[in-house]
Design a protein around this motif. Structure first.
Motif, PDB file in Angstrom:
ATOM      1  N   LYS A 246      11.631 111.190  55.892  1.00 53.09           N
ATOM      2  CA  LYS A 246      10.786 112.397  56.369  1.00 53.09           C
ATOM      3  C   LYS A 246       9.298 112.238  56.199  1.00 53.09           C
ATOM      4  CE  LYS A 246      10.267 116.942  58.149  1.00 53.09           C
ATOM      5  NZ  LYS A 246      10.923 118.150  57.846  1.00 53.09           N
ATOM      6  N   LEU A 247       8.708 112.213  54.706  1.00 47.60           N
ATOM      7  CA  LEU A 247       7.261 112.049  54.422  1.00 47.60           C
ATOM      8  C   LEU A 247       7.146 110.388  54.871  1.00 47.60           C
ATOM      9  CD1 LEU A 247       4.861 113.066  52.642  1.00 47.60           C
ATOM     10  CD2 LEU A 247       5.760 112.452  51.081  1.00 47.60           C
ATOM     11  N   VAL A 248       7.324 108.730  54.671  1.00 44.56           N
ATOM     12  CA  VAL A 248       6.993 108.347  55.437  1.00 44.56           C
ATOM     13  C   VAL A 248       6.915 108.255  56.307  1.00 44.56           C
ATOM     14  CG1 VAL A 248       9.185 106.852  54.871  1.00 44.56           C
ATOM     15  CG2 VAL A 248       6.733 105.468  54.652  1.00 44.56           C
ATOM     16  N   GLY A 249       7.844 108.795  56.988  1.00 47.62           N
ATOM     17  CA  GLY A 249       7.989 108.510  58.649  1.00 47.62           C
ATOM     18  C   GLY A 249       6.380 109.241  59.175  1.00 47.62           C
ATOM     19  N   GLU A 250       6.602 110.490  58.780  1.00 43.81           N
ATOM     20  CA  GLU A 250       5.248 111.182  58.874  1.00 43.81           C
ATOM     21  C   GLU A 250       3.775 110.290  58.972  1.00 43.81           C
ATOM     22  OE1 GLU A 250       4.820 114.636  57.364  1.00 43.81           O
ATOM     23  OE2 GLU A 250       7.402 115.450  58.416  1.00 43.81           O
ATOM     24  N   MET A 251       2.959 109.889  57.459  1.00 40.97           N
ATOM     25  CA  MET A 251       2.113 109.039  57.398  1.00 40.97           C
ATOM     26  C   MET A 251       2.349 107.998  57.778  1.00 40.97           C
ATOM     27  SD  MET A 251       2.569 109.140  53.616  1.00 40.97           S
ATOM     28  CE  MET A 251       4.047 108.113  52.541  1.00 40.97           C
ATOM     29  N   MET A 252       3.142 106.990  58.995  1.00 39.72           N
ATOM     30  CA  MET A 252       3.015 106.202  59.913  1.00 39.72           C
ATOM     31  C   MET A 252       2.603 106.541  60.831  1.00 39.72           C
ATOM     32  SD  MET A 252       5.859 103.532  59.081  1.00 39.72           S
ATOM     33  CE  MET A 252       7.712 104.427  59.173  1.00 39.72           C
ATOM     34  N   GLN A 253       3.327 108.092  60.739  1.00 42.30           N
ATOM     35  CA  GLN A 253       2.862 108.394  62.585  1.00 42.30           C
ATOM     36  C   GLN A 253       0.838 108.511  62.757  1.00 42.30           C
ATOM     37  OE1 GLN A 253       5.096 111.876  63.851  1.00 42.30           O
ATOM     38  NE2 GLN A 253       4.291 111.660  66.188  1.00 42.30           N
ATOM     39  N   GLU A 254       0.998 109.476  61.361  1.00 46.07           N
ATOM     40  CA  GLU A 254      -0.447 109.857  60.901  1.00 46.07           C
ATOM     41  C   GLU A 254      -1.711 109.154  61.081  1.00 46.07           C
ATOM     42  OE1 GLU A 254      -2.820 112.269  58.335  1.00 46.07           O
ATOM     43  OE2 GLU A 254      -0.921 113.047  57.917  1.00 46.07           O
ATOM     44  N   THR A 255      -1.181 107.815  60.700  1.00 49.44           N
ATOM     45  CA  THR A 255      -2.209 106.831  60.249  1.00 49.44           C
ATOM     46  C   THR A 255      -2.447 105.342  61.588  1.00 49.44           C
ATOM     47  OG1 THR A 255      -0.424 105.135  58.534  1.00 49.44           O
ATOM     48  CG2 THR A 255      -2.185 107.057  57.975  1.00 49.44           C
ATOM     49  N   GLY A 256      -0.495 105.632  61.786  1.00 50.58           N
ATOM     50  CA  GLY A 256      -0.982 103.969  62.661  1.00 50.58           C
ATOM     51  C   GLY A 256       0.162 102.766  62.064  1.00 50.58           C
ATOM     52  N   ALA A 257      -0.250 102.415  61.048  1.00 46.30           N
ATOM     53  CA  ALA A 257       0.332 101.661  59.925  1.00 46.30           C
ATOM     54  C   ALA A 257       1.579 101.657  60.050  1.00 46.30           C
ATOM     55  CB  ALA A 257      -0.145 101.777  58.778  1.00 46.30           C
ATOM     56  N   ARG A 258       2.134 100.645  59.491  1.00 51.11           N
ATOM     57  CA  ARG A 258       3.599 100.542  59.144  1.00 51.11           C
ATOM     58  C   ARG A 258       3.528 100.489  57.351  1.00 51.11           C
ATOM     59  NH1 ARG A 258       6.760  95.402  60.830  1.00 51.11           N
ATOM     60  NH2 ARG A 258       6.202  96.104  63.790  1.00 51.11           N
ATOM     61  N   ILE A 259       4.478 101.226  57.457  1.00 49.08           N
ATOM     62  CA  ILE A 259       4.470 101.113  55.492  1.00 49.08           C
ATOM     63  C   ILE A 259       6.261 101.041  54.988  1.00 49.08           C
ATOM     64  CG2 ILE A 259       4.930 102.516  53.683  1.00 49.08           C
ATOM     65  CD1 ILE A 259       2.757 104.416  55.287  1.00 49.08           C
ATOM     66  N   ASN A 260       6.199  99.946  54.855  1.00 46.30           N
ATOM     67  CA  ASN A 260       7.881  99.103  54.292  1.00 46.30           C
ATOM     68  C   ASN A 260       8.092  99.861  52.868  1.00 46.30           C
ATOM     69  OD1 ASN A 260       8.151  98.741  56.762  1.00 46.30           O
ATOM     70  ND2 ASN A 260       7.145  96.310  56.328  1.00 46.30           N
ATOM     71  N   VAL A 261       8.781 100.712  52.412  1.00 47.54           N
ATOM     72  CA  VAL A 261       9.358 100.457  51.044  1.00 47.54           C
ATOM     73  C   VAL A 261      10.818 100.403  50.647  1.00 47.54           C
ATOM     74  CG1 VAL A 261       9.635 102.656  48.966  1.00 47.54           C
ATOM     75  CG2 VAL A 261       7.844 102.737  51.179  1.00 47.54           C
ATOM     76  N   PRO A 262      10.718  99.299  49.731  1.00 45.67           N
ATOM     77  CA  PRO A 262      11.895  99.136  49.533  1.00 45.67           C
ATOM     78  C   PRO A 262      12.983 100.354  49.252  1.00 45.67           C
ATOM     79  CG  PRO A 262      10.461  98.219  47.971  1.00 45.67           C
ATOM     80  CD  PRO A 262       9.484  99.130  48.713  1.00 45.67           C
ATOM     81  N   GLU A 270       7.659  96.406  45.470  1.00 41.96           N
ATOM     82  CA  GLU A 270       6.002  96.374  46.200  1.00 41.96           C
ATOM     83  C   GLU A 270       6.484  97.271  47.387  1.00 41.96           C
ATOM     84  OE1 GLU A 270       3.785  92.813  46.524  1.00 41.96           O
ATOM     85  OE2 GLU A 270       5.680  92.542  48.120  1.00 41.96           O
ATOM     86  N   ILE A 271       5.443  97.716  47.836  1.00 40.11           N
ATOM     87  CA  ILE A 271       5.302  98.275  49.374  1.00 40.11           C
ATOM     88  C   ILE A 271       4.562  97.634  49.901  1.00 40.11           C
ATOM     89  CG2 ILE A 271       4.981 100.728  51.092  1.00 40.11           C
ATOM     90  CD1 ILE A 271       5.404 102.126  48.129  1.00 40.11           C
ATOM     91  N   VAL A 272       4.864  97.093  50.861  1.00 37.97           N
ATOM     92  CA  VAL A 272       3.988  96.714  52.115  1.00 37.97           C
ATOM     93  C   VAL A 272       3.620  97.756  53.514  1.00 37.97           C
ATOM     94  CG1 VAL A 272       3.900  94.489  53.661  1.00 37.97           C
ATOM     95  CG2 VAL A 272       5.073  94.349  51.138  1.00 37.97           C
ATOM     96  N   ILE A 273       2.247  97.389  53.798  1.00 40.56           N
ATOM     97  CA  ILE A 273       1.452  98.232  54.120  1.00 40.56           C
ATOM     98  C   ILE A 273       0.662  97.265  55.257  1.00 40.56           C
ATOM     99  CG2 ILE A 273      -0.116 100.440  55.222  1.00 40.56           C
ATOM    100  CD1 ILE A 273       0.977 100.146  51.224  1.00 40.56           C
ATOM    101  N   THR A 274       1.307  97.697  57.109  1.00 43.94           N
ATOM    102  CA  THR A 274       0.342  96.725  57.750  1.00 43.94           C
ATOM    103  C   THR A 274      -0.255  97.371  58.987  1.00 43.94           C
ATOM    104  OG1 THR A 274       2.654  96.549  58.953  1.00 43.94           O
ATOM    105  CG2 THR A 274       1.722  94.677  57.250  1.00 43.94           C
TER     106      THR A 274
END
Length: 297
Positions: A246-262, A270-274
């Motif tokens: 839920k939290l990472v989904g909210e961050m992606m919605q707020e920032t517009g970036a894609r966050i890939n957490v293993p 490694e967490i990848v943000i694009t």
């Protein structure tokens, strides 16, 4: 008138010794014979014993060490892996027929098909433990067969840009085959003439998580926008994702970036943000803030 020479005993001996010098020692016995016998070497002098050091255990040990130090142990190409199928994911749950029913037949068929050796056992939770031995390629193929034939399947979809699909497939489909073997899943990619960007994955829950993560990473690598990688200890990942992501989904919605957490089953930190540069920078700042706050506590 002829004359006859008369030989005395002494002159005869001298004459005889002159004709047969090799027998003179045997024919004439004199005072020097005893002296020659005394001058002969004894057996020990003629054949001295070998030095004791050569036969000592220390000498033998040194020789053995010299040989063994040159011998390098050969690495076995046979590996063994154990896979666990939870009770709720078992296709065949009849415990009374364990080792005799369809489950055993499937295992025999997998052994013939892959060349790997399988051994089954029941865990305390009635889950199925399968020990697979063989060469790496055979073990990976057997694992894929086990997942598809002995374990119930789930399915999921992951959306990435259509132009990134070819990178998931790879040259002659090699990347896709490697990904399916690695995650023990079946991955279906839409045909080029299909406008859908949804990739369908079927397999176990653990396999789905791994496959989705790998596909998103491939897409991120090909994304022309900014890419940022943040290494954060695995123990802090649940605080970043939140419950049910839920939290990472909210961050992606707020920032517009894609966050890939293993996912938890993937041993990576490694967490990848694009995304756009500003979006990525904002998401990285938010992730690092969560990490620093939890690290202090």
């Amino acid at each position: 008138m002829s004359s006859v020479a008369v030989l005395t005993q002494e002159s005869f001996n001298e004459h005889r010794s002159g004709l047969l010098p090799e027998q003179s020692g045997a024919a004439v016995a004199g005072p020097s014979a005893g002296q020659d016998e005394d001058a002969l070497p004894t057996y020990k002098e003629a054949f001295p014993p070998l030095p004791e050091k050569a036969a000592s255990p220390e000498g033998t040990q040194e020789t053995v060490n010299a040989w063994t130090s040159k011998i390098r142990p050969l690495k076995s190409s046979i590996i063994t892996q154990v896979f666990h199928v939870p009770l709720e994911e078992r296709k065949y749950k009849d415990i009374n027929q364990f080792g005799e029913g369809d489950q055993a037949k499937v295992c025999v068929d997998i052994m013939h098909k892959t060349g790997a050796h399988l051994e089954l056992s029941l865990a305390k939770d009635q889950g199925l433990s399968i020990m697979v031995s063989g060469k790496l390629d055979a073990v990976m193929k057997a694992r894929k067969e086990i997942v598809s034939r002995l374990q119930t399947q789930a399915s999921a979809t992951v959306a990435i840009p259509k132009e990134h699909h070819r990178f998931v497939i790879g040259k002659n489909g090699e990347k896709l085959q490697e990904l399916e073997l690695k995650t023990a899943t079946k991955i279906q990619i839409p045909r080029p003439d299909d406008p859908s960007n949804q990739i369908k994955i079927s397999g176990t829950k653990e396999g789905l998580e791994k496959a989705k993560h790998e596909i998103l990473l491939i897409s991120a690598e090909q994304d022309k926008r900014a890419v940022e990688r943040v290494n954060i200890d695995k123990v802090y990942h649940p605080f970043i994702t939140g419950a049910y992501n839920k939290l990472v989904g909210e961050m992606m919605q707020e920032t517009g970036a894609r966050i890939n957490v293993p996912p938890p089953s993937v041993n990576k930190t490694e967490i990848v943000i694009t995304g756009e540069k500003e979006q990525v920078a904002l998401a990285v700042a938010m992730i690092k803030k969560i990490y620093e706050d939890k690290k202090k506590n």
